[in-house]
Design a protein around this motif. Structure first.
Motif, mmCIF file in Angstrom:
data_model
loop_
_atom_site.group_PDB
_atom_site.id
_atom_site.type_symbol
_atom_site.label_atom_id
_atom_site.label_comp_id
_atom_site.label_asym_id
_atom_site.label_seq_id
_atom_site.Cartn_x
_atom_site.Cartn_y
_atom_site.Cartn_z
ATOM 1 N N ASP A 129 0.830 -1.210 0.000
ATOM 2 C CA ASP A 129 0.000 0.000 0.000
ATOM 3 C C ASP A 129 0.863 1.259 0.000
ATOM 4 O OD1 ASP A 129 -2.296 -1.516 0.033
ATOM 5 O OD2 ASP A 129 -2.607 -1.346 2.205
ATOM 6 N N CYS A 130 1.988 1.188 0.684
ATOM 7 C CA CYS A 130 2.903 2.330 0.744
ATOM 8 C C CYS A 130 3.439 2.665 -0.650
ATOM 9 C CB CYS A 130 4.056 2.014 1.692
ATOM 10 S SG CYS A 130 5.267 3.335 1.846
ATOM 11 N N PHE A 131 3.922 1.649 -1.345
ATOM 12 C CA PHE A 131 4.464 1.877 -2.690
ATOM 13 C C PHE A 131 3.379 2.338 -3.658
ATOM 14 C CE2 PHE A 131 7.901 -1.366 -1.533
ATOM 15 C CZ PHE A 131 8.760 -0.371 -1.101
ATOM 16 N N THR A 132 2.157 1.847 -3.462
ATOM 17 C CA THR A 132 1.036 2.253 -4.317
ATOM 18 C C THR A 132 0.752 3.743 -4.182
ATOM 19 O OG1 THR A 132 0.046 0.063 -4.075
ATOM 20 C CG2 THR A 132 -1.395 1.819 -4.851
ATOM 21 N N GLN A 133 0.918 4.276 -2.962
ATOM 22 C CA GLN A 133 0.656 5.692 -2.726
ATOM 23 C C GLN A 133 1.894 6.573 -2.938
ATOM 24 O OE1 GLN A 133 -1.493 6.558 0.872
ATOM 25 N NE2 GLN A 133 -2.718 4.698 0.711
ATOM 26 N N GLY A 134 2.973 5.989 -3.463
ATOM 27 C CA GLY A 134 4.172 6.773 -3.768
ATOM 28 C C GLY A 134 5.089 6.994 -2.587
ATOM 29 N N GLY A 135 4.997 6.151 -1.577
ATOM 30 C CA GLY A 135 5.818 6.311 -0.377
ATOM 31 C C GLY A 135 7.084 5.479 -0.406
ATOM 32 N N GLU A 136 7.871 5.640 0.642
ATOM 33 C CA GLU A 136 9.104 4.880 0.840
ATOM 34 C C GLU A 136 8.926 4.039 2.095
ATOM 35 O OE1 GLU A 136 12.293 7.671 1.262
ATOM 36 O OE2 GLU A 136 11.598 8.853 -0.440
ATOM 37 N N TRP A 137 9.286 2.762 2.037
ATOM 38 C CA TRP A 137 9.177 1.866 3.187
ATOM 39 C C TRP A 137 10.549 1.794 3.851
ATOM 40 C CZ3 TRP A 137 4.928 0.031 5.379
ATOM 41 C CH2 TRP A 137 5.029 -0.995 6.316
ATOM 42 N N ARG A 138 10.679 2.409 5.041
ATOM 43 C CA ARG A 138 11.988 2.440 5.706
ATOM 44 C C ARG A 138 11.830 2.781 7.181
ATOM 45 N NH1 ARG A 138 13.898 7.973 5.937
ATOM 46 N NH2 ARG A 138 12.624 9.314 4.639
ATOM 47 N N LYS A 139 12.965 2.741 7.893
ATOM 48 C CA LYS A 139 12.991 3.142 9.300
ATOM 49 C C LYS A 139 13.207 4.649 9.362
ATOM 50 C CE LYS A 139 15.082 -0.959 11.307
ATOM 51 N NZ LYS A 139 16.237 -1.435 12.090
ATOM 52 N N PRO A 140 12.258 5.401 9.931
ATOM 53 C CA PRO A 140 12.481 6.844 10.077
ATOM 54 C C PRO A 140 13.205 7.156 11.380
ATOM 55 C CG PRO A 140 10.228 6.325 10.618
ATOM 56 C CD PRO A 140 10.901 5.034 10.263
ATOM 57 N N GLY A 141 14.360 7.748 11.282
ATOM 58 C CA GLY A 141 15.098 8.147 12.486
ATOM 59 C C GLY A 141 15.424 6.958 13.364
ATOM 60 N N PRO A 142 15.264 7.100 14.675
ATOM 61 C CA PRO A 142 15.636 6.026 15.598
ATOM 62 C C PRO A 142 14.547 4.971 15.818
ATOM 63 C CG PRO A 142 15.016 7.965 16.839
ATOM 64 C CD PRO A 142 14.961 8.347 15.375
ATOM 65 N N TRP A 143 13.469 5.021 15.065
ATOM 66 C CA TRP A 143 12.393 4.038 15.245
ATOM 67 C C TRP A 143 12.915 2.638 14.967
ATOM 68 C CZ3 TRP A 143 6.878 5.408 13.185
ATOM 69 C CH2 TRP A 143 6.353 6.429 13.956
ATOM 70 N N PRO A 144 12.489 1.649 15.748
ATOM 71 C CA PRO A 144 12.964 0.277 15.520
ATOM 72 C C PRO A 144 12.225 -0.431 14.385
ATOM 73 C CG PRO A 144 11.538 0.350 17.434
ATOM 74 C CD PRO A 144 11.700 1.764 16.965
ATOM 75 N N MET A 145 11.080 0.101 13.976
ATOM 76 C CA MET A 145 10.271 -0.564 12.949
ATOM 77 C C MET A 145 10.275 0.237 11.658
ATOM 78 S SD MET A 145 6.959 -1.507 15.367
ATOM 79 C CE MET A 145 5.917 -1.070 14.043
ATOM 80 N N GLU A 146 10.096 -0.482 10.572
ATOM 81 C CA GLU A 146 9.933 0.192 9.286
ATOM 82 C C GLU A 146 8.493 0.673 9.166
ATOM 83 O OE1 GLU A 146 11.138 -2.686 6.367
ATOM 84 O OE2 GLU A 146 13.198 -1.986 6.450
ATOM 85 N N THR A 147 8.330 1.791 8.493
ATOM 86 C CA THR A 147 6.996 2.347 8.284
ATOM 87 C C THR A 147 6.983 3.052 6.933
ATOM 88 O OG1 THR A 147 5.225 3.682 9.263
ATOM 89 C CG2 THR A 147 7.465 4.561 9.407
ATOM 90 N N CYS A 148 5.831 3.474 6.531
ATOM 91 C CA CYS A 148 5.684 4.151 5.249
ATOM 92 C C CYS A 148 5.938 5.641 5.412
ATOM 93 C CB CYS A 148 4.278 3.928 4.704
ATOM 94 S SG CYS A 148 4.025 4.603 3.055
ATOM 95 N N MET A 149 6.817 6.165 4.602
ATOM 96 C CA MET A 149 7.138 7.598 4.602
ATOM 97 C C MET A 149 6.650 8.173 3.266
ATOM 98 S SD MET A 149 8.710 8.235 7.463
ATOM 99 C CE MET A 149 9.648 9.707 7.206
ATOM 100 N N ILE A 150 5.510 8.834 3.304
ATOM 101 C CA ILE A 150 4.951 9.442 2.095
ATOM 102 C C ILE A 150 5.371 10.911 2.057
ATOM 103 C CG2 ILE A 150 2.842 10.061 0.858
ATOM 104 C CD1 ILE A 150 1.526 7.622 2.110
ATOM 105 N N PRO A 151 6.064 11.313 1.000
ATOM 106 C CA PRO A 151 6.503 12.712 0.934
ATOM 107 C C PRO A 151 5.333 13.653 0.638
ATOM 108 C CG PRO A 151 7.179 11.536 -1.044
ATOM 109 C CD PRO A 151 6.533 10.535 -0.139
ATOM 110 N N TYR A 152 5.383 14.832 1.260
ATOM 111 C CA TYR A 152 4.393 15.860 0.964
ATOM 112 C C TYR A 152 4.766 16.544 -0.348
ATOM 113 C CZ TYR A 152 2.498 15.466 5.685
ATOM 114 O OH TYR A 152 1.908 15.011 6.826
ATOM 115 N N LYS A 153 3.760 16.985 -1.076
ATOM 116 C CA LYS A 153 4.000 17.654 -2.364
ATOM 117 C C LYS A 153 4.748 18.972 -2.195
ATOM 118 C CE LYS A 153 -0.165 15.642 -4.206
ATOM 119 N NZ LYS A 153 -1.480 15.701 -3.651
ATOM 120 N N ASP A 154 4.514 19.663 -1.085
ATOM 121 C CA ASP A 154 5.150 20.964 -0.884
ATOM 122 C C ASP A 154 6.355 20.894 0.057
ATOM 123 O OD1 ASP A 154 3.844 20.520 1.486
ATOM 124 O OD2 ASP A 154 2.700 22.376 1.467
#
Length: 134
Positions: free
Chosen positions: A51-76
């Motif tokens: 679902d993350c890739f479908t919405q144009g996001g990146e699946w990765r660990k943000p900062g010090p979080w231990p889990m991977e999550t979806c990072m969807i960039p804002y248009k602006d």
């Protein structure tokens, strides 16, 4: 003479208190409420990698979080702003490093919905207090 000195100190104290009250209470509340009306988008983070890739996001660990999550960039993301109401994320982040003093400044719209480190928001061209998110 003592009364004049007292009045001068009272005026200075009131002026400083009023500025700090406006900076930390009034401006953030007004900015947040206007941003909610202007930016009606509700952020829903996809739970699966597909679902993350479908919405144009990146699946990765943000900062010090231990889990991977979806990072969807804002248009602006990265756009110059002076208040959160100008950004899709509803936040305008001071980009010149944290400062404890009230600074007249512009900021940048965040690139992603999750951000870490010490940040400082900008409300109507005036910086707010520093918040550290880990």
């Amino acid at each position: 003479m003592k009364i004049v000195i007292f009045i001068i100190f009272a005026v200075i104290y009131f002026y400083i208190f009023a500025i700090e009250f406006i900076r930390f209470s009034v401006l953030p509340a007004v900015d947040r409420n206007i941003a909610q009306v202007v930016q009606k988008k509700i952020d829903v983070t996809p739970k699966t990698q597909q679902d993350c890739f479908t919405q144009g996001g990146e699946w990765r660990k943000p900062g010090p979080w231990p889990m991977e999550t979806c990072m969807i960039p804002y248009k602006d993301g990265g756009k110059t702003c002076f208040a959160g109401l100008q950004c899709e994320a509803r936040d305008c982040l001071f980009s010149s490093g944290p400062s404890n003093k009230a600074v007249f400044a512009t900021g940048k719209c965040p690139k992603y919905q999750i951000y870490f480190g010490c940040i400082q928001k900008v409300h109507f061209g005036i910086t707010d207090k520093v918040i550290c998110l880990d």
